[in-house]
Design an enzyme around this catalytic site. Structure first.
Site, PDB file in Angstrom:
ATOM      1  N   ASN A   1      67.854  75.520 139.771  1.00 47.11           N
ATOM      2  CA  ASN A   1      66.788  75.348 138.776  1.00 47.11           C
ATOM      3  C   ASN A   1      66.554  76.687 138.107  1.00 47.11           C
ATOM      4  O   ASN A   1      66.589  77.730 138.757  1.00 47.11           O
ATOM      5  CB  ASN A   1      65.477  74.901 139.430  1.00 47.11           C
ATOM      6  CG  ASN A   1      65.526  73.486 139.949  1.00 47.11           C
ATOM      7  OD1 ASN A   1      66.477  72.753 139.695  1.00 47.11           O
ATOM      8  ND2 ASN A   1      64.501  73.093 140.672  1.00 47.11           N
ATOM      9  N   GLY A   2      66.241  76.663 136.810  1.00 49.99           N
ATOM     10  CA  GLY A   2      65.947  77.906 136.103  1.00 49.99           C
ATOM     11  C   GLY A   2      66.953  78.180 135.010  1.00 49.99           C
ATOM     12  O   GLY A   2      67.781  77.330 134.653  1.00 49.99           O
TER      13      GLY A   2
ATOM     14  N   CYS B   1      63.850  69.471 136.846  1.00 50.52           N
ATOM     15  CA  CYS B   1      64.877  69.846 137.802  1.00 50.52           C
ATOM     16  C   CYS B   1      64.362  69.802 139.227  1.00 50.52           C
ATOM     17  O   CYS B   1      63.370  70.452 139.560  1.00 50.52           O
ATOM     18  CB  CYS B   1      65.451  71.221 137.495  1.00 50.52           C
ATOM     19  SG  CYS B   1      66.377  71.340 135.964  1.00 50.52           S
TER      20      CYS B   1
ATOM     21  N   HIS C   1      43.087  71.230 102.059  1.00 51.11           N
ATOM     22  CA  HIS C   1      43.887  72.450 102.004  1.00 51.11           C
ATOM     23  C   HIS C   1      45.353  72.189 102.303  1.00 51.11           C
ATOM     24  O   HIS C   1      46.085  73.119 102.663  1.00 51.11           O
ATOM     25  CB  HIS C   1      43.325  73.500 102.971  1.00 51.11           C
ATOM     26  CG  HIS C   1      41.940  73.936 102.630  1.00 51.11           C
ATOM     27  ND1 HIS C   1      41.654  74.769 101.562  1.00 51.11           N
ATOM     28  CD2 HIS C   1      40.748  73.627 103.188  1.00 51.11           C
ATOM     29  CE1 HIS C   1      40.347  74.968 101.503  1.00 51.11           C
ATOM     30  NE2 HIS C   1      39.772  74.275 102.472  1.00 51.11           N
TER      31      HIS C   1
ATOM     32  N   TRP D   1      67.483  68.552 134.226  1.00 55.76           N
ATOM     33  CA  TRP D   1      66.967  68.425 132.863  1.00 55.76           C
ATOM     34  C   TRP D   1      67.741  69.430 132.025  1.00 55.76           C
ATOM     35  O   TRP D   1      67.676  70.639 132.266  1.00 55.76           O
ATOM     36  CB  TRP D   1      65.468  68.706 132.831  1.00 55.76           C
ATOM     37  CG  TRP D   1      64.820  68.476 131.498  1.00 55.76           C
ATOM     38  CD1 TRP D   1      64.368  67.307 130.988  1.00 55.76           C
ATOM     39  CD2 TRP D   1      64.519  69.472 130.517  1.00 55.76           C
ATOM     40  NE1 TRP D   1      63.822  67.496 129.745  1.00 55.76           N
ATOM     41  CE2 TRP D   1      63.893  68.820 129.427  1.00 55.76           C
ATOM     42  CE3 TRP D   1      64.722  70.846 130.442  1.00 55.76           C
ATOM     43  CZ2 TRP D   1      63.476  69.507 128.289  1.00 55.76           C
ATOM     44  CZ3 TRP D   1      64.313  71.531 129.311  1.00 55.76           C
ATOM     45  CH2 TRP D   1      63.689  70.850 128.248  1.00 55.76           C
TER      46      TRP D   1
ATOM     47  N   GLU E   1      54.800  61.954 122.094  1.00 58.21           N
ATOM     48  CA  GLU E   1      55.522  62.073 123.361  1.00 58.21           C
ATOM     49  C   GLU E   1      56.132  60.754 123.806  1.00 58.21           C
ATOM     50  O   GLU E   1      57.282  60.731 124.271  1.00 58.21           O
ATOM     51  CB  GLU E   1      54.566  62.552 124.474  1.00 58.21           C
ATOM     52  CG  GLU E   1      54.331  64.033 124.540  1.00 58.21           C
ATOM     53  CD  GLU E   1      53.424  64.400 125.708  1.00 58.21           C
ATOM     54  OE1 GLU E   1      53.760  65.339 126.440  1.00 58.21           O
ATOM     55  OE2 GLU E   1      52.383  63.743 125.888  1.00 58.21           O
TER      56      GLU E   1
ATOM     57  N   GLU F   1      45.491  66.589 121.089  1.00 56.15           N
ATOM     58  CA  GLU F   1      45.981  65.906 122.282  1.00 56.15           C
ATOM     59  C   GLU F   1      46.362  64.459 121.969  1.00 56.15           C
ATOM     60  O   GLU F   1      47.383  63.953 122.468  1.00 56.15           O
ATOM     61  CB  GLU F   1      44.915  65.960 123.387  1.00 56.15           C
ATOM     62  CG  GLU F   1      45.214  65.125 124.610  1.00 56.15           C
ATOM     63  CD  GLU F   1      46.439  65.559 125.388  1.00 56.15           C
ATOM     64  OE1 GLU F   1      46.832  64.850 126.320  1.00 56.15           O
ATOM     65  OE2 GLU F   1      47.027  66.620 125.062  1.00 56.15           O
TER      66      GLU F   1
ATOM     67  N   LYS G   1      50.119  62.884 122.502  1.00 56.62           N
ATOM     68  CA  LYS G   1      50.405  61.700 123.311  1.00 56.62           C
ATOM     69  C   LYS G   1      51.221  60.680 122.525  1.00 56.62           C
ATOM     70  O   LYS G   1      52.160  60.083 123.042  1.00 56.62           O
ATOM     71  CB  LYS G   1      49.094  61.060 123.792  1.00 56.62           C
ATOM     72  CG  LYS G   1      48.410  61.788 124.913  1.00 56.62           C
ATOM     73  CD  LYS G   1      49.211  61.693 126.194  1.00 56.62           C
ATOM     74  CE  LYS G   1      48.931  62.877 127.114  1.00 56.62           C
ATOM     75  NZ  LYS G   1      49.480  64.144 126.688  1.00 56.62           N
TER      76      LYS G   1
ATOM     77  N   ARG H   1      59.289  63.917 137.535  1.00 53.17           N
ATOM     78  CA  ARG H   1      59.326  65.168 136.784  1.00 53.17           C
ATOM     79  C   ARG H   1      60.164  65.038 135.504  1.00 53.17           C
ATOM     80  O   ARG H   1      60.031  65.846 134.599  1.00 53.17           O
ATOM     81  CB  ARG H   1      59.927  66.291 137.635  1.00 53.17           C
ATOM     82  CG  ARG H   1      59.012  66.779 138.758  1.00 53.17           C
ATOM     83  CD  ARG H   1      59.771  67.701 139.686  1.00 53.17           C
ATOM     84  NE  ARG H   1      58.885  68.334 140.653  1.00 53.17           N
ATOM     85  CZ  ARG H   1      58.480  69.591 140.588  1.00 53.17           C
ATOM     86  NH1 ARG H   1      58.870  70.348 139.578  1.00 53.17           N
ATOM     87  NH2 ARG H   1      57.688  70.101 141.503  1.00 53.17           N
TER      88      ARG H   1
ATOM     89  N   LYS I   1      58.307  66.516 133.507  1.00 49.34           N
ATOM     90  CA  LYS I   1      56.912  66.585 133.944  1.00 49.34           C
ATOM     91  C   LYS I   1      56.481  68.006 134.249  1.00 49.34           C
ATOM     92  O   LYS I   1      55.429  68.455 133.830  1.00 49.34           O
ATOM     93  CB  LYS I   1      56.735  65.705 135.184  1.00 49.34           C
ATOM     94  CG  LYS I   1      55.304  65.662 135.721  1.00 49.34           C
ATOM     95  CD  LYS I   1      54.366  64.995 134.748  1.00 49.34           C
ATOM     96  CE  LYS I   1      52.953  64.916 135.254  1.00 49.34           C
ATOM     97  NZ  LYS I   1      52.024  64.413 134.236  1.00 49.34           N
TER      98      LYS I   1
END
Length: 622
Positions: A108-109, A2, A518, A74, A502, A495, A499, A27, A617
């Site tokens: 925003n928020g 946003c 396990h 967003w 994403e 990570e 990636k 973003r 972002k």
């Protein structure tokens, strides 16, 4: 996540508003819009396409004016659709036609009490066109408006629960924009003296790059009143009332998000290859281990702490998880790592001698900021942030800081921000070990030599890209993948899986390799690639046994191995050999092939690499 841009000016401000949105595109967003005061009325244009399409729309529709606000959204409340896009207009009760289209607002928020406010406003005759919590604020400001927009916004925000940054203007008061913030960032930008009296408000100073470098960072509870050639800020007093305050004006030369791609296809690829230089910048001026790297008070703080609590989200959480291994093995300091979005919602046992470490690329991550405030409320007063933005809320909130200086990262999937965070965390580890008397001169010299060699070592790893491209061609038709690592390389496996999911949208999971038997071994078939990080460390032989478990079930292994690990390619076993073993800093090297694998797989699948679906972002809402 946003973006807000607003302005008052004597000239047509729409090109500045649209350009500001373009600078915030990195973003992530799913709709955008702009509204202006034009010929005594409010006009707007909204789109679920890119800002470039919005620009074309406002030009063709002749939307222009000297007072306006703009937004990239967003989606949280309500689907990505034009009727949910900002800016929102007030729609007053049927018996008050004079209030129709009177208030324009962007936000925003998240407003937590929007349902009860919606019910109240509906009962008062207000009509809702969207499913957003934002429209509630526009109607509430309209209902409380009595000729003074600043007073109406102050009264409205007093009734909001949650996080917000808002910019508002009113049809009946040309050349005036009011902004307010609580839990979401908002900055004021001052026009130059010889300008036309313009003043600006934005969610990020980057939106105003090239327009002004005179920035005021608004504090929690602040309300700002922008007019031509003047502004005033009202801060919230302890009793909840607002009083006029002076906030520091800073010169901030924000780098534009519209960086040149050069020879690269995407910003993510560019940022992967920028990592040697970014790490060199992170280490610039570091000649040895010293508490002064983290602030003037760092030495006294470090001497007084006996444990570390790391708070972070997403990729930054994996950086913190890696640092836990360093802090406990090198500095011998007990360390806990918490997902920031969960931490403040559970009972925990505070220790006032804990150093609270936050990690954030943007320094505006709402969950991490809230977790930091929660830790402070529990009596843990000492805080330090590892952050990429020196002017961010996180840096202002924390007692100590290390600025990574990774530069602007535009790709939503973090790369150079992650590796520079790891460098900052390793320096923190060495510093704490030195202060606690657990780091000899010999070991310090060896660690510093390894750090200084990192940029060259990374260049050698980046040269492996053609081999990674070959792997990506085998991943392109897969829908699931498994990542394995042991010890301090387990967070790197996490990570790598993040990636891949994403940006390529392949479902990927990561596990400690010892956990295979396990449960996860049940997933292994010839159709699921198993990516394994295999450094030549104390756990290598254990890892080789785990790899045999995969091969026995016909699983295909893709192994990133050190040059001296004696793992050879063969049937069902693909190996990329790293140039050298790098000891404690090995995770920083091993993550790079995983970044490249995700990138080239996503390219082969034709996804939007830099702006993956549903993601943003900078996550500035909970």
């Amino acid at each position: 996540m946003c973006g807000i841009v607003g302005a008052v000016s004597r000239r047509n401000i729409v090109p500045v508003l649209v350009e500001g949105l373009k600078r915030l595109e990195y973003r992530g967003y799913d709709s955008c819009g702009v509204a202006v005061h034009q010929n005594g009325e409010l006009r707007r244009a909204r789109s679920t396409s890119r800002v470039a399409e919005l620009d074309t729309q406002v030009r063709s529709d002749g939307v222009e004016g000297g007072t306006g606000i703009a937004h990239t959204r967003w989606a949280t409340h309500g689907a990505p659709a034009v009727h949910n896009a900002h800016p929102h207009f007030s729609h007053g009760p049927g018996n008050k036609p004079q209030s129709w289209g009177r208030i324009a607002l962007v936000h925003n928020g998240i407003i937590e009490n929007h349902d009860e406010l919606r019910a109240e406003l509906t009962a008062a005759g207000y009509n809702f066109d969207s499913q957003t919590d934002t429209e509630v604020i526009a109607h509430l400001v309209d209902r409380l408006y009595d000729g003074d927009l600043l007073v109406a916004v102050q009264r409205a925000t007093a009734r909001l629960r949650g996080a917000y940054a808002v910019a508002v203007f009113c049809r009946d008061e040309p050349h005036r924009v009011v902004g307010a913030r609580e839990g979401s960032p908002l900055v004021l930008g001052l026009g130059v003296a010889e300008d036309d009296g313009a003043n600006f408000v934005a969610s990020d100073a980057m939106a105003l790059a090239g327009v002004t470098d005179q920035i005021v960072y608004l504090e929690e509870g602040d309300v700002v009143d922008l007019r031509l050639g003047q502004y005033r800020v009202k801060g919230r007093a302890p009793n909840g009332a607002h009083q006029e305050v002076q906030r520091e004006v800073r010169t901030v030369r924000a780098h534009s998000g519209a960086a040149e791609l050069g020879p690269y296809r995407h910003y993510m690829q560019k940022e992967i290859f920028e990592q040697p230089g970014a790490i060199a910048d992170t280490l610039e001026g570091v000649v040895g281990v010293s508490p002064d790297l983290f602030g003037d008070r760092a030495e006294s703080v470090f001497k007084g702490i006996d444990s570390v609590l790391i708070l972070a989200c997403g990729t930054s959480f994996y950086a913190g998880s890696t640092a836990k291994y360093w802090l406990e093995s090198i500095a011998k300091i007990p360390t806990n790592v918490e997902v920031a979005s969960e931490y403040r919602y559970r009972d925990s046992v505070p220790n006032p001698r804990t150093l609270v470490v936050t990690i954030s690329q943007s320094g505006e991550t709402a969950d991490t900021l809230s977790a930091l405030k929660h830790a402070r409320a529990l009596g843990m007063a000492h805080s330090l942030t590892i952050c990429n933005v020196a002017t961010s809320a996180m840096v202002r909130e924390c007692e100590l800081a290390y600025i990574t200086r990774a530069g602007v990262e535009i790709g939503v999937a973090s790369t150079k921000a992650f590796t520079t965070q790891l460098v900052g965390l390793f320096l923190l580890t060495l510093t704490l070990a030195r202060v606690k008397g657990r780091l000899s001169d010999e070991h310090e010299a060896a660690h510093m030599k390894a750090l200084r060699h990192l940029p060259a070592a990374l260049q050698a790893v980046l040269a492996l890209e053609p081999q990674v491209v070959a792997w990506s061609e085998m991943f392109v038709r897969k829908e699931n993948a498994l990542f394995l690592g042991r010890g301090l390389h387990y967070p790197i496996a996490l990570e790598g899986a993040l990636k891949l999911k994403e940006i390529s949208y392949i479902h990927a999971e990561a596990y400690p390799a010892g956990e295979l038997k396990h449960g996860p071994l049940a997933l292994v078939t010839a159709d699921i690639p198993v990516v394994t990080i295999a450094p030549n460390d104390a756990l290598l032989e254990k890892l080789k046994s785990n790899m045999q478990e995969v091969r026995a079930r016909s699983g295909e292994l893709f192994v990133i191995a050190d040059s001296d690990s004696h793992i050879e390619s063969g049937e069902g076993l693909q190996v990329i050999r790293m140039p050298e073993h790098y000891g404690h800093l090995s995770p920083i090297l091993h993550v790079v092939p995983l970044q490249l694998l995700a990138y080239h797989t996503a390219c082969a699948r034709g996804t939007d690499v830099d702006k993956p679906r549903n993601l943003a972002k900078s996550v500035t809402v909970e």
